[in-house]
Structures are given as C-alpha cells and as structure tokens.
Design a protein around this motif. Structure first.
Motif, mmCIF file in Angstrom:
data_model
loop_
_atom_site.group_PDB
_atom_site.id
_atom_site.type_symbol
_atom_site.label_atom_id
_atom_site.label_comp_id
_atom_site.label_asym_id
_atom_site.label_seq_id
_atom_site.Cartn_x
_atom_site.Cartn_y
_atom_site.Cartn_z
ATOM 1 N N HIS A 2 0.982 -2.903 5.705
ATOM 2 C CA HIS A 2 0.174 -1.700 5.508
ATOM 3 C C HIS A 2 -1.033 -2.022 4.632
ATOM 4 N N ALA A 3 -2.087 -1.223 4.816
ATOM 5 C CA ALA A 3 -3.269 -1.383 3.950
ATOM 6 C C ALA A 3 -3.092 -0.477 2.735
ATOM 7 N N ILE A 4 -3.748 -0.856 1.642
ATOM 8 C CA ILE A 4 -3.737 -0.035 0.431
ATOM 9 C C ILE A 4 -4.777 1.071 0.581
ATOM 10 N N THR A 5 -4.383 2.274 0.251
ATOM 11 C CA THR A 5 -5.340 3.379 0.193
ATOM 12 C C THR A 5 -5.448 3.807 -1.265
ATOM 13 N N VAL A 6 -6.666 3.958 -1.765
ATOM 14 C CA VAL A 6 -6.856 4.501 -3.115
ATOM 15 C C VAL A 6 -7.500 5.872 -2.955
ATOM 16 N N ARG A 7 -6.882 6.876 -3.573
ATOM 17 C CA ARG A 7 -7.368 8.262 -3.423
ATOM 18 C C ARG A 7 -7.024 9.062 -4.677
ATOM 19 N N PRO A 8 -7.673 10.231 -4.871
ATOM 20 C CA PRO A 8 -7.330 11.078 -6.020
ATOM 21 C C PRO A 8 -5.897 11.594 -5.906
ATOM 22 N N GLU A 9 -5.255 11.821 -7.043
ATOM 23 C CA GLU A 9 -3.877 12.331 -7.016
ATOM 24 C C GLU A 9 -3.827 13.764 -6.492
ATOM 25 N N THR A 10 -2.650 14.134 -5.972
ATOM 26 C CA THR A 10 -2.387 15.530 -5.608
ATOM 27 C C THR A 10 -1.152 15.959 -6.404
ATOM 28 N N SER A 90 3.196 -6.101 -7.674
ATOM 29 C CA SER A 90 2.117 -6.668 -8.490
ATOM 30 C C SER A 90 1.649 -8.006 -7.905
ATOM 31 N N HIS A 91 0.535 -8.491 -8.402
ATOM 32 C CA HIS A 91 -0.081 -9.763 -7.944
ATOM 33 C C HIS A 91 -0.517 -9.721 -6.480
ATOM 34 N N ARG A 92 -0.790 -8.547 -5.979
ATOM 35 C CA ARG A 92 -1.259 -8.449 -4.586
ATOM 36 C C ARG A 92 -2.636 -7.823 -4.518
#
Ligand SMILES: CC(C)(COP(=O)(O)OP(=O)(O)OC[C@H]1O[C@@H](n2cnc3c(N)ncnc32)[C@H](O)[C@@H]1OP(=O)(O)O)[C@@H](O)C(=O)NCCC(=O)NCCS
Length: 173
Positions: A2-10, A90-92
């Motif tokens: 899977h790809a990492i998604t960075v988004r605002p919290e809900t 971690s480390h990814r």
C-alpha cells in the motif's frame, strides 16, 4: 504494497492517534499532550496530520501555531511535535513523509518557519538547523541543542526571537 497517505486527522482517528504515540514513545505523556491540546484554543485540526497505510493510522504529527517574540514585534511560526510512527512501520520513510507534508502545509498556510524540539540529528536531514545559531530560544526547559528550526521563507527568523509554547507543552517538560 500500500502507499502512504498523509492527511488531516478526523474525529474517527483520535483513538488510533493515541495508540500510535503510546506505542512509539512507550508511555502516555505525548498522547495525553495531544489530547489536552485538542481541547484548547491552540488546536487546529488542519494542522494535525496522520499517515495512513492500508486503512490503518501508522503515524501522526501535530503542528501548533506559536508566537515568536522579539523586542517590539511578534510573529507566528509552527511548532512541530509530537511526531511518531508505530514501531512496526518505522524506518520506511513514514516519518520523512510526515515532515515533508508539514513543510508543504507550512508553505501553503503562509508560515515563515517551523520549530521543533526533538532529536536534532533526525531533523538535520530535512534542513533544520540549531535554533541557538540563529538566536532563537523557547520557554521549555529542554536542552538548548534539542531546539531546531527550518525557515520556510528565507530570512524569516533573522534577528532571532523567543518561542512561546502553550502551557500544555510546559506541563510535559
Ligand atoms: C523518529 C521517528 C518519528 C522516525 O520515523 P520513521 O518513519 O522511522 O522515519 P524515517 O523512516 O523517515 O527515517 C528513519 C531514519 O531516521 C533516523 N532516526 C530515527 N530515529 C532517530 C533518532 N532518535 N535520532 C536520529 N535519527 C533517528 C534513522 O537514521 C533512520 O534511518 P534508517 O532507517 O536508515 O535507520 C520514529 O522513529 C518514532 O516514532 N520514534 C519514537 C518517537 C520519537 O522519538 N519521535 C520524535 C520525537 S523528536
């Protein structure tokens, strides 16, 4: 993979964010700090970023708008932290993604600089420099070397200043 998604919290992420901090820091202090800040006027949901991987919250970084004062003037910068990534992931590069997203958000919102109290060696690779070298100090009783910063706008911190973290951070130290 899977790809990492960075988004605002809900609102649905709150419990997962606590779990991320507790597992990464090995204690409840940082999760508690985030929860206390969330109840305060210092909190802005847009500045609280989660890293999601395969539908699971695996990292979190909080940015807080803080005043930077010097004689006769005041401006606001962003304070980064707490930040953590679950130990199993971690480390990814997830921490790096959270910092890069923070820098982009600071640019987008028009902030001139980001300050961070943490492991200076880690932040150095993202262009953070020692705050003491540019005459920036803060109100937390942390070792001087632990305060680093990155200008988003060149020259923004010329002349230095004193960063005032909200009282919830003071309680952590
Ligand atoms: C620090 C942290 C957020 C990094 O997240 P991450 O997703 O592993 O970060 P990245 O994969 O982008 O970068 C990993 C690199 O960071 C460096 N690094 C990690 N922790 C570090 C530290 N405490 N000091 C210096 N460098 C560190 C390592 O060199 C590592 O490189 P490697 O993977 O080649 O070993 C994560 O380890 C964490 O949650 N730690 C516990 C909580 C914490 O200390 N938060 C930061 C407070 S300032």
């Amino acid at each position: 993979m899977h790809a990492i998604t960075v988004r605002p919290e809900t609102a649905e992420d709150i419990r997962a964010i606590d779990v991320v901090h507790i597992s990464a820091f090995g204690g409840e202090a940082e999760a508690h700090l985030v929860d206390e800040l969330r109840k305060s006027s210092a909190y802005n949901r847009e500045l609280s970023l989660v890293a999601e991987l395969g539908g699971r919250i695996v990292g979190h970084v909080l940015l807080t708008r803080v005043p930077l004062r010097r004689e006769g003037s005041e401006k606001h910068v962003l304070a980064l932290g707490p930040m953590s990534v679950v130990p199993s992931q971690s480390h990814r590069g997830i921490g790096s993604e959270l910092i890069n997203a923070s820098v982009n958000l600071a640019k987008q919102k028009g902030y001139g600089a980001i300050v961070v109290l943490g492991h200076p060696e880690y932040y150095k690779r993202f262009g953070f420099v020692q705050a003491k070298d540019v005459q920036v100090t803060c109100n937390l009783p942390a070792p001087e070397d632990a305060l680093t910063l990155r200008e988003i706008v060149d020259g923004n911190l010329a002349g230095g200043g004193h960063v005032e973290y909200p009282e919830q951070f003071v309680a952590l130290y």
